[in-house]
Write a protein that holds these residues in place. Sequence first.
Motif, PDB file in Angstrom:
ATOM      1  N   TYR A  26       0.839  -1.190   0.000  1.00  0.00           N
ATOM      2  CA  TYR A  26       0.000   0.000   0.000  1.00  0.00           C
ATOM      3  C   TYR A  26       0.880   1.248   0.000  1.00  0.00           C
ATOM      4  CZ  TYR A  26      -3.608  -3.308   1.343  1.00  0.00           C
ATOM      5  OH  TYR A  26      -4.466  -4.370   1.373  1.00  0.00           O
ATOM      6  N   GLN A  27       0.406   2.252  -0.701  1.00  0.00           N
ATOM      7  CA  GLN A  27       1.044   3.567  -0.672  1.00  0.00           C
ATOM      8  C   GLN A  27       0.182   4.508   0.145  1.00  0.00           C
ATOM      9  OE1 GLN A  27       0.539   6.540  -3.738  1.00  0.00           O
ATOM     10  NE2 GLN A  27       2.745   6.579  -4.095  1.00  0.00           N
ATOM     11  N   ILE A  28       0.803   5.154   1.149  1.00  0.00           N
ATOM     12  CA  ILE A  28       0.112   6.144   1.965  1.00  0.00           C
ATOM     13  C   ILE A  28       0.658   7.513   1.603  1.00  0.00           C
ATOM     14  CG2 ILE A  28      -0.396   6.938   4.306  1.00  0.00           C
ATOM     15  CD1 ILE A  28       0.816   3.403   3.851  1.00  0.00           C
ATOM     16  N   ARG A  29      -0.197   8.385   1.157  1.00  0.00           N
ATOM     17  CA  ARG A  29       0.174   9.764   0.838  1.00  0.00           C
ATOM     18  C   ARG A  29      -0.502  10.687   1.838  1.00  0.00           C
ATOM     19  NH1 ARG A  29      -2.288  11.436  -3.255  1.00  0.00           N
ATOM     20  NH2 ARG A  29      -0.933  13.189  -3.724  1.00  0.00           N
ATOM     21  N   TYR A  30       0.250  11.641   2.371  1.00  0.00           N
ATOM     22  CA  TYR A  30      -0.355  12.608   3.291  1.00  0.00           C
ATOM     23  C   TYR A  30       0.296  13.966   3.075  1.00  0.00           C
ATOM     24  CZ  TYR A  30       3.768  11.381   6.121  1.00  0.00           C
ATOM     25  OH  TYR A  30       5.054  11.138   6.568  1.00  0.00           O
ATOM     26  N   TRP A  31      -0.522  14.998   3.108  1.00  0.00           N
ATOM     27  CA  TRP A  31      -0.035  16.342   2.863  1.00  0.00           C
ATOM     28  C   TRP A  31      -0.764  17.328   3.778  1.00  0.00           C
ATOM     29  CZ3 TRP A  31      -3.049  13.464  -0.327  1.00  0.00           C
ATOM     30  CH2 TRP A  31      -4.328  13.963  -0.642  1.00  0.00           C
ATOM     31  N   ARG A  32      -0.081  18.419   4.062  1.00  0.00           N
ATOM     32  CA  ARG A  32      -0.607  19.424   4.980  1.00  0.00           C
ATOM     33  C   ARG A  32      -1.383  20.479   4.207  1.00  0.00           C
ATOM     34  NH1 ARG A  32       1.705  24.154   7.759  1.00  0.00           N
ATOM     35  NH2 ARG A  32       3.546  23.908   6.456  1.00  0.00           N
TER      36      ARG A  32
ATOM     37  N   TRP B 189      -3.235  29.582   3.856  1.00  0.00           N
ATOM     38  CA  TRP B 189      -2.890  30.865   3.260  1.00  0.00           C
ATOM     39  C   TRP B 189      -2.668  30.765   1.758  1.00  0.00           C
ATOM     40  CZ3 TRP B 189       0.015  28.035   6.638  1.00  0.00           C
ATOM     41  CH2 TRP B 189       1.175  27.461   6.138  1.00  0.00           C
ATOM     42  N   ARG B 190      -2.725  29.533   1.226  1.00  0.00           N
ATOM     43  CA  ARG B 190      -2.591  29.369  -0.216  1.00  0.00           C
ATOM     44  C   ARG B 190      -3.941  28.969  -0.797  1.00  0.00           C
ATOM     45  NH1 ARG B 190       3.030  26.041  -1.300  1.00  0.00           N
ATOM     46  NH2 ARG B 190       4.446  27.456  -0.209  1.00  0.00           N
ATOM     47  N   LYS B 191      -4.359  29.729  -1.781  1.00  0.00           N
ATOM     48  CA  LYS B 191      -5.649  29.418  -2.402  1.00  0.00           C
ATOM     49  C   LYS B 191      -5.562  28.139  -3.209  1.00  0.00           C
ATOM     50  CE  LYS B 191      -9.313  31.498  -5.205  1.00  0.00           C
ATOM     51  NZ  LYS B 191      -9.743  32.691  -5.977  1.00  0.00           N
ATOM     52  N   TYR B 192      -4.429  27.937  -3.859  1.00  0.00           N
ATOM     53  CA  TYR B 192      -4.232  26.735  -4.653  1.00  0.00           C
ATOM     54  C   TYR B 192      -2.983  26.015  -4.156  1.00  0.00           C
ATOM     55  CZ  TYR B 192      -7.328  29.329  -7.741  1.00  0.00           C
ATOM     56  OH  TYR B 192      -8.364  30.039  -8.244  1.00  0.00           O
ATOM     57  N   TYR B 193      -3.015  24.717  -4.155  1.00  0.00           N
ATOM     58  CA  TYR B 193      -1.836  23.953  -3.778  1.00  0.00           C
ATOM     59  C   TYR B 193      -1.863  22.628  -4.524  1.00  0.00           C
ATOM     60  CZ  TYR B 193      -5.068  21.393  -0.775  1.00  0.00           C
ATOM     61  OH  TYR B 193      -6.119  20.654  -0.308  1.00  0.00           O
ATOM     62  N   ASP B 194      -0.701  22.116  -4.774  1.00  0.00           N
ATOM     63  CA  ASP B 194      -0.542  20.864  -5.511  1.00  0.00           C
ATOM     64  C   ASP B 194      -0.232  19.770  -4.508  1.00  0.00           C
ATOM     65  OD1 ASP B 194      -0.059  18.814  -7.197  1.00  0.00           O
ATOM     66  OD2 ASP B 194       1.677  19.699  -8.191  1.00  0.00           O
ATOM     67  N   ASN B 195      -1.202  18.929  -4.187  1.00  0.00           N
ATOM     68  CA  ASN B 195      -0.956  17.906  -3.179  1.00  0.00           C
ATOM     69  C   ASN B 195      -0.003  16.829  -3.684  1.00  0.00           C
ATOM     70  OD1 ASN B 195      -2.538  16.338  -4.868  1.00  0.00           O
ATOM     71  ND2 ASN B 195      -4.374  16.512  -3.607  1.00  0.00           N
ATOM     72  N   GLU B 196       0.111  16.665  -5.003  1.00  0.00           N
ATOM     73  CA  GLU B 196       1.064  15.700  -5.519  1.00  0.00           C
ATOM     74  C   GLU B 196       2.495  16.129  -5.204  1.00  0.00           C
ATOM     75  OE1 GLU B 196       1.205  12.860  -6.946  1.00  0.00           O
ATOM     76  OE2 GLU B 196      -0.908  12.412  -7.160  1.00  0.00           O
ATOM     77  N   ALA B 197       2.771  17.426  -5.392  1.00  0.00           N
ATOM     78  CA  ALA B 197       4.118  17.915  -5.144  1.00  0.00           C
ATOM     79  C   ALA B 197       4.418  18.002  -3.654  1.00  0.00           C
ATOM     80  CB  ALA B 197       4.300  19.284  -5.796  1.00  0.00           C
ATOM     81  N   ALA B 198       3.395  18.307  -2.858  1.00  0.00           N
ATOM     82  CA  ALA B 198       3.619  18.528  -1.430  1.00  0.00           C
ATOM     83  C   ALA B 198       3.467  17.259  -0.605  1.00  0.00           C
ATOM     84  CB  ALA B 198       2.635  19.585  -0.920  1.00  0.00           C
TER      85      ALA B 198
ATOM     86  N   ASN C 235       3.824  13.700   1.237  1.00  0.00           N
ATOM     87  CA  ASN C 235       4.793  12.705   1.690  1.00  0.00           C
ATOM     88  C   ASN C 235       4.265  11.331   1.334  1.00  0.00           C
ATOM     89  OD1 ASN C 235       6.708  14.419   3.427  1.00  0.00           O
ATOM     90  ND2 ASN C 235       4.694  14.997   4.180  1.00  0.00           N
ATOM     91  N   ARG C 236       5.161  10.409   1.007  1.00  0.00           N
ATOM     92  CA  ARG C 236       4.750   9.068   0.593  1.00  0.00           C
ATOM     93  C   ARG C 236       5.413   8.020   1.480  1.00  0.00           C
ATOM     94  NH1 ARG C 236       4.676  12.287  -3.771  1.00  0.00           N
ATOM     95  NH2 ARG C 236       3.042  11.986  -5.334  1.00  0.00           N
ATOM     96  N   LEU C 237       4.603   7.056   1.881  1.00  0.00           N
ATOM     97  CA  LEU C 237       5.086   5.952   2.695  1.00  0.00           C
ATOM     98  C   LEU C 237       4.568   4.662   2.076  1.00  0.00           C
ATOM     99  CD1 LEU C 237       6.422   4.897   5.343  1.00  0.00           C
ATOM    100  CD2 LEU C 237       4.179   5.134   6.419  1.00  0.00           C
ATOM    101  N   PHE C 238       5.461   3.669   1.906  1.00  0.00           N
ATOM    102  CA  PHE C 238       5.082   2.394   1.302  1.00  0.00           C
ATOM    103  C   PHE C 238       5.100   1.318   2.369  1.00  0.00           C
ATOM    104  CE2 PHE C 238       6.480   4.886  -2.271  1.00  0.00           C
ATOM    105  CZ  PHE C 238       5.586   4.554  -3.277  1.00  0.00           C
ATOM    106  N   LEU C 239       3.983   0.597   2.481  1.00  0.00           N
ATOM    107  CA  LEU C 239       3.865  -0.507   3.417  1.00  0.00           C
ATOM    108  C   LEU C 239       3.805  -1.794   2.614  1.00  0.00           C
ATOM    109  CD1 LEU C 239       3.484  -1.356   6.412  1.00  0.00           C
ATOM    110  CD2 LEU C 239       1.028  -1.249   6.013  1.00  0.00           C
ATOM    111  N   ASN C 240       4.877  -2.594   2.690  1.00  0.00           N
ATOM    112  CA  ASN C 240       4.968  -3.839   1.945  1.00  0.00           C
ATOM    113  C   ASN C 240       4.060  -4.875   2.568  1.00  0.00           C
ATOM    114  OD1 ASN C 240       5.676  -6.066   0.478  1.00  0.00           O
ATOM    115  ND2 ASN C 240       7.870  -5.714   0.620  1.00  0.00           N
ATOM    116  N   ARG C 241       3.188  -5.465   1.767  1.00  0.00           N
ATOM    117  CA  ARG C 241       2.220  -6.407   2.297  1.00  0.00           C
ATOM    118  C   ARG C 241       2.795  -7.816   2.287  1.00  0.00           C
ATOM    119  NH1 ARG C 241      -3.926  -7.858   0.243  1.00  0.00           N
ATOM    120  NH2 ARG C 241      -4.592  -8.800   2.183  1.00  0.00           N
ATOM    121  N   THR C 242       3.676  -8.085   3.253  1.00  0.00           N
ATOM    122  CA  THR C 242       4.150  -9.431   3.508  1.00  0.00           C
ATOM    123  C   THR C 242       3.782  -9.787   4.934  1.00  0.00           C
ATOM    124  OG1 THR C 242       6.306  -8.662   4.290  1.00  0.00           O
ATOM    125  CG2 THR C 242       6.088  -9.088   1.929  1.00  0.00           C
ATOM    126  N   MET C 243       3.817 -11.035   5.252  1.00  0.00           N
ATOM    127  CA  MET C 243       3.453 -11.443   6.607  1.00  0.00           C
ATOM    128  C   MET C 243       4.426 -10.891   7.630  1.00  0.00           C
ATOM    129  SD  MET C 243       0.665 -12.838   6.207  1.00  0.00           S
ATOM    130  CE  MET C 243       0.441 -13.259   7.940  1.00  0.00           C
TER     131      MET C 243
END
Length: 333
Positions: free
Chosen positions: A122-128, A132-141, A143-151
């Motif tokens: 699974y990929q977890i993306r989270y952004w703040r 104060w910004r009317k527009y923001y690019d959540n892709e650029a901002a 953070n990405r965390l990868f959780l490998n699905r193994t036992m």
Amino acid sequence: MSKELTITWTPVPREFYFGRNFGYVVAFKRHDYLDWKWATVADPEARRYVYKDASIVQVTEYQVKVRPYNSQGEGPYSLTAVIYTALDVPTEAPADVGASALTSTDALVWWLPVFQQPVDGYQIRYWRIRYWRKYYDNEAAANRLFLNRTMENQTRLSEILPYWHYRVEWRYYNEAWIGTRLENMLPDSHYMVEVRAYNDAGFGPPGEICEMFTKKPPPDRPPRLVRYYDLFRTYLYITWTHVEPMYNESRIEGYKVMIKKEGHFRGKLMLTGRHYMFMAVPSEGDLLVEVRARSEGGDGPISRIRISAGAVLGAQSLGVVPLLLVGLCSLSL
């Protein structure tokens, strides 16, 4: 796409055409079928053939072979090779995605797993959210965390929730949920969280985006410690000042007291709402007493004192009357 079978080969050099109308015959079949299918590729420079069929199942074994032909006839088949159909990206999104702040910088995100196979993780993306910004690019901002699905790496909520969190939230969960911790977040901030499954073919659709707020930071000031010995230097009374939080800091919920031998990492940890403690003076060796404020946003900085075996020069002693008053006060609390 899993509805395609792609067959590749190395073209025959031009000097070995030995005639006009040179091309290739591509034969293929599923490994558990008897009948072969075949197709003609008229381009002598061709290197691949793509067979499309809606009935093709992903990651299915096929046997393939190729032979050349020209105006004089057909040449011999190549050795039979084994290939597999392509893998599909996950089509299912994680369900019931949720997130909750644990401290001012850490949070917990959880979801119901995707049961479609195969899923590598699974990929977890989270952004703040920046108000104060009317527009923001959540892709650029983001953070990405990868959780490998193994036992080995699959994390159950019971493994990452702190013990004090069970009383509040564990009744809403069960062992079917999985999740992970998000760390190094900014205090007192608004975050959006997104989870999606992935495999070697790519990323699946995201689950419903959820939002969460990290807690205010803990006070950045340690408590001030004062110690007293009794007349016989056998017992020690330690008190500390209350840490008053500022408007932008978390409310104090109590104090953490750690008693450990000097040079040791582990020791005895106590949680208390009081501002004092009694302890016996060690008969040998030195002890470290560490006190820090505890809040919902985390723990504040440590204040520590060293307790040596026997009396410590310069330490204040309590008389009989003050000791009796301290004992009566402790009994009344």
